[in-house]
Design a protein around this motif. Sequence first.
Motif, PDB file in Angstrom:
ATOM      1  N   SER A  86     -72.595  -6.158 -40.511  1.00 18.15           N
ATOM      2  CA  SER A  86     -71.688  -6.611 -39.467  1.00 18.15           C
ATOM      3  C   SER A  86     -72.415  -7.411 -38.401  1.00 18.15           C
ATOM      4  N   VAL A  87     -73.582  -6.933 -37.984  1.00 11.63           N
ATOM      5  CA  VAL A  87     -74.367  -7.641 -36.969  1.00 11.63           C
ATOM      6  C   VAL A  87     -74.736  -9.036 -37.470  1.00 11.63           C
ATOM      7  N   THR A  88     -75.164  -9.114 -38.735  1.00 16.20           N
ATOM      8  CA  THR A  88     -75.530 -10.409 -39.318  1.00 16.20           C
ATOM      9  C   THR A  88     -74.317 -11.320 -39.420  1.00 16.20           C
ATOM     10  N   TYR A  89     -73.188 -10.770 -39.837  1.00 15.83           N
ATOM     11  CA  TYR A  89     -71.949 -11.547 -39.964  1.00 15.83           C
ATOM     12  C   TYR A  89     -71.531 -12.117 -38.612  1.00 15.83           C
ATOM     13  N   ARG A  90     -71.571 -11.306 -37.567  1.00 15.59           N
ATOM     14  CA  ARG A  90     -71.169 -11.794 -36.239  1.00 15.59           C
ATOM     15  C   ARG A  90     -72.133 -12.869 -35.731  1.00 15.59           C
ATOM     16  N   ILE A  94     -62.865  -8.991 -43.064  1.00 14.08           N
ATOM     17  CA  ILE A  94     -64.149  -9.175 -43.744  1.00 14.08           C
ATOM     18  C   ILE A  94     -65.174  -8.174 -43.226  1.00 14.08           C
ATOM     19  N   GLU A  95     -65.229  -7.962 -41.928  1.00 15.02           N
ATOM     20  CA  GLU A  95     -66.187  -7.008 -41.368  1.00 15.02           C
ATOM     21  C   GLU A  95     -65.939  -5.602 -41.920  1.00 15.02           C
ATOM     22  N   ASN A  96     -64.676  -5.211 -42.031  1.00 10.51           N
ATOM     23  CA  ASN A  96     -64.353  -3.905 -42.599  1.00 10.51           C
ATOM     24  C   ASN A  96     -64.781  -3.810 -44.059  1.00 10.51           C
ATOM     25  N   PHE A  97     -64.611  -4.907 -44.790  1.00 11.03           N
ATOM     26  CA  PHE A  97     -65.013  -4.982 -46.194  1.00 11.03           C
ATOM     27  C   PHE A  97     -66.509  -4.715 -46.351  1.00 11.03           C
TER      28      PHE A  97
END
Length: 283
Positions: free
Chosen positions: A260-264, A103-106
Motif C-alpha cells: 500500500s505504501v508503495t502504491y500510494r 486496488i489498495e484493498n486487493f
Amino acid sequence: MPFATDDPNMLDDWLVLGPATTVPRTTRLLGETVRLWTDADGTPHCHVGAQPLAVQSRYGYLWACPSGRPARALFDFPEYSEPGRRTIDCGGFGVAVSGLRVIENFLDMAHFPFVHADYLGKVPHTEVARYQVAIEPATGEIWATDCRFWQPRASAAHDTGSEVLYKYRVMQPFSAMLYKSSFREGALDAIGLFLQPVDDEHVVAHTVLACYDDDSSDAALIAFQHTIFGQDKPILENHAFKRMPLEGRAETPTRGDTSSVTYRRWLRERGMRFGVKHTETGA
C-alpha cells in the motif's frame, strides 16, 4: 474532452468498459455515458455523444482510451491465452468508492483473517510475513513477491488449509493482477482485477480468472469470487474517506502495508488526481 477530469492518468490510458461480448449497450466512464457496439466483422466502436473514442478488445473485455492518444500500450496478460488454463469472466461488481481504494484493498493481506474468515484467513493466523515490493524499471509496474499467508480455503478447488504463495502486480492505477498457488502443483493461478471508473467515487470491478482447475464448475469458481468480493464491498464502502488520501497522516500504515505504501507513493509520483482526497478542499 467531455470528461469531468483532466488527469492524464485516466485520459491517456486504456480503461476497461466491461465484457466484449455484451454489445450493443451503454455504460458509464469518467462521469459520461458511453455507447458501445460492433460492426458485422466484430470491429468494436465506442462513442461519447458524437465523439468516437479509441477502443480495442483484449482479454475478453473492451478497453477505451478517452483522449485517443494512449501514453502506452495495454499491459501484457499472457496467462489469459496460455494452454491448459481456464479463463472465466466472473462479472462486474458496482462499488461506491474510489477505485484506488479497491486496488489498495486487493493488495492488503492483513484483512484476510477478519474479513474473509474461513476462506482466505483465520485467527490466530494473522501475521503478515515480510515480503518484497519493487517497481519494474522496464514497465513501471509494481510487483510484490514472496507473499505468503495461511489460508483455510484458498480457492474453489481447495478444501483444506495451507500456506499460499502470492504475487501481486499493479499495471495501472485501476488495474492489478494476483498470482497465487494453484491446485496444480508448482503452478500459479492468475486473477485480474480491472476497474471501470464510473466517476471519482464509483467503479465497476471486473474480475477474470486464468486458472488451472479441471474439477470445479464455472458456477463454483464464479461463486467463490463473488463470496470474497461480497465480503470486501461493505468494508470498502464504509471508509471514512471515499477517495484515497495520498498526503499527510490521515491513515497510518503498518509493516504489513508495504504494498500500500508503495502504491500510494507510485500514485503521487504519477501526479494522480482522479479519485484522490484533496486535503485543501476535503473532497
